[in-house]
Design an enzyme around this catalytic site. Structure first.
Site, short mmCIF file in Angstrom:
data_model
loop_
_atom_site.label_atom_id
_atom_site.label_comp_id
_atom_site.label_asym_id
_atom_site.label_seq_id
_atom_site.Cartn_x
_atom_site.Cartn_y
_atom_site.Cartn_z
N GLY A 59 0.87 -1.29 0.01
CA GLY A 59 -0.07 0.13 0.00
C GLY A 59 0.81 1.27 -0.01
N GLU A 75 -1.20 1.42 -6.42
CA GLU A 75 -0.19 0.87 -5.42
C GLU A 75 0.02 -0.64 -5.46
OE1 GLU A 75 1.91 2.44 -3.44
OE2 GLU A 75 1.37 4.41 -3.25
N GLU A 79 3.54 -2.20 -6.43
CA GLU A 79 4.48 -2.98 -5.54
C GLU A 79 4.52 -4.63 -5.95
OE1 GLU A 79 3.07 -1.99 -1.84
OE2 GLU A 79 4.23 -0.14 -1.38
N PRO A 96 -4.80 7.95 16.10
CA PRO A 96 -3.75 9.15 15.83
C PRO A 96 -2.38 8.83 15.69
CG PRO A 96 -5.50 9.82 17.36
CD PRO A 96 -5.55 8.31 17.22
N ASP A 97 -1.80 7.80 16.59
CA ASP A 97 -0.32 7.49 16.50
C ASP A 97 -0.05 6.17 15.97
OD1 ASP A 97 -1.47 5.95 18.45
OD2 ASP A 97 -0.29 6.51 19.94
N GLU A 126 10.85 -7.05 -1.50
CA GLU A 126 10.51 -8.58 -1.59
C GLU A 126 8.98 -8.59 -1.48
OE1 GLU A 126 11.99 -12.67 0.55
OE2 GLU A 126 12.92 -10.71 1.09
#
Lengths: 249, 249
Positions: A59, A75, A79, A96-97, A126
């Site tokens: 992602g 994405e 990828e 939030p964190d 990979e």
DNA sequence: TTCTAATTGTGTTCTTTTGACCCATTTTTT
DNA sequence: AAAAAATGGGTCAAAAGAACACAATTAGAA
């Protein structure tokens, strides 16, 4: 608050300025496939901090002109080179964190693809398939995202046989049953399962000899050859429509 | 691109600066309630441009230290004074130009509340309940959000009787049935419905006289008094757990 | 070749659930 | 007292689900 908001800073380093606090938006893909034996999930090894060398869901950041879904498709292609035949949003993760660098809100998608081997793409060092029950500890909150993706996949299977998008064009009844059992996390009686699947009317009988099927491979076990089925997309999509209008309780 | 990103601008006007383009994050609430007759949705009248004087879903920006869900709860309380007993995320809306001012990604929640009248809160000039089938054209893409919320509510009802959070402590079988019929969009046979509901084992019989029930009110029609039920939260939550582990196909 | 173990296909029976419907009961109006 | 409206309890047949028995096919071993 762990994430950083730089006030009154300008120039090349922090060129995007807004009146109100903003968040970064990413789209992640929980890519499932099925090799006829295990339900697999695609992971990439991170090449950078944070969580360098840890496995993570593919992602990345959503571009300003993209919806989350378009970003997820892009994405995934960048990828892993994969194109998802089924892409389904299920929840947002907005603690939030959850990213130590800054506030990042992610929209994860369930992506279902036919199984094939993948090489790492441009961004990722990979890429590898893991059986869903043998997934290593993941970066960020991706363990939780994967867990909720499995629940959402269960619910999807309840409303329409999305399972078919995980199967090759030709498959056997035992393979189909194993897939259902893995996704739903329970066992079914062989005979009852086959009877019900046949009664749904979305299976076409193809004979008992596999024709160029990656998944159907006779193992060296002494047993009867299974029948080969394909699924009827027309009836299948009709079923999907009905599942949205004809609800039970 | 309709939304504005100001590069290399600083000072009081645009104090939040980032290395990469960001998005604004909002949480909206699709608040459902039930008055015993109609399924209702709560709307607020916008006091500002864009879409001034149009009806819209309550909601607003998520603060830097909040999850989307916390933001939804706070906004709902601020704008309408309501506290949701059931809050459920269902999808993200991230079309780049869904807000003409700037890029705004919204996380809508389905909120189920017991019915009571609401006055407008701090932010909103006016708040009102609308029967879901008589909703005026809404601001932004809120029509679409409401439509998808109804679908998601249907699916939720399939897995657990969330309907109970929409009902007052005491209710009648016909009221329960009407609620199911409105949400699922189909009719049920009166007797079969009652039989099935009773067999689920989550209903407690309370007699035939209503005690301080906002919803159960005898209309002036000549008919037998209905039985009053309440629902057994213990058995109900047990059912919810089972619905996550015991999947059919 | 024959036998054995593994696995798949088909059928049977019983129980539970669902769908459709009848009729009695209660309550207000006439 | 009779009629109208709505609820409650019940029946019956069809459909779906659960449990189980047995025959058929195949590869390898005896």
């Amino acid at each position: 608050m762990a994430h950083s908001v730089f006030k009154y800073r300008t120039g090349e380093a922090y060129p995007y300025c807004y009146k109100y606090p903003q968040v970064a938006l990413t789209a992640d893909c929980v890519v499932f496939s099925y090799d006829g034996k295990d339900l697999l999930v695609l992971l990439i090894k991170r090449g950078q901090e944070p969580f360098k060398d840890r496995w993570a869901l593919p992602g990345g950041f959503v571009n300003p002109d993209e919806t989350a879904e378009q970003g997820a498709r892009r994405e995934l292609l960048e990828e892993t080179g994969l194109e998802a035949s089924h892409l389904e949003q299920f929840k947002v993760f907005s603690t939030p964190d959850r990213d130590p660098r800054q506030r990042v809100v992610t929209v994860p998608f369930i992506a279902l693809v036919n199984h094939k081997s993948v090489a790492g793409g441009d961004d990722a060092a990979e890429a590898r398939w893991f059986p869903v029950d043998k997934v290593p500890p993941l970066a960020f909150d991706h363990d939780q995202i994967l867990s909720e993706a499995r629940t959402a996949l269960r619910r999807s299977l309840y409303f329409s046989p999305v399972s078919f998008t995980l199967l090759p064009p030709q498959f056997t009844m035992p393979q189909l049953q194993r897939l259902y059992e893995i996704i739903l996390g329970r066992k079914f009686d062989r005979r009852n399962f086959a009877r019900k699947m046949n009664s749904l009317g979305v299976l076409d009988f193809q004979g008992i000899e596999s024709v160029g099927n990656d998944v159907v491979e006779r193992k060296d076990v002494p047993s009867r050859k299974p029948s080969i089925f394909s699924f009827n997309r027309v009836k299948w999509s009709r079923m999907k429509d009905e599942s949205d209008t004809n609800f039970e309780f």
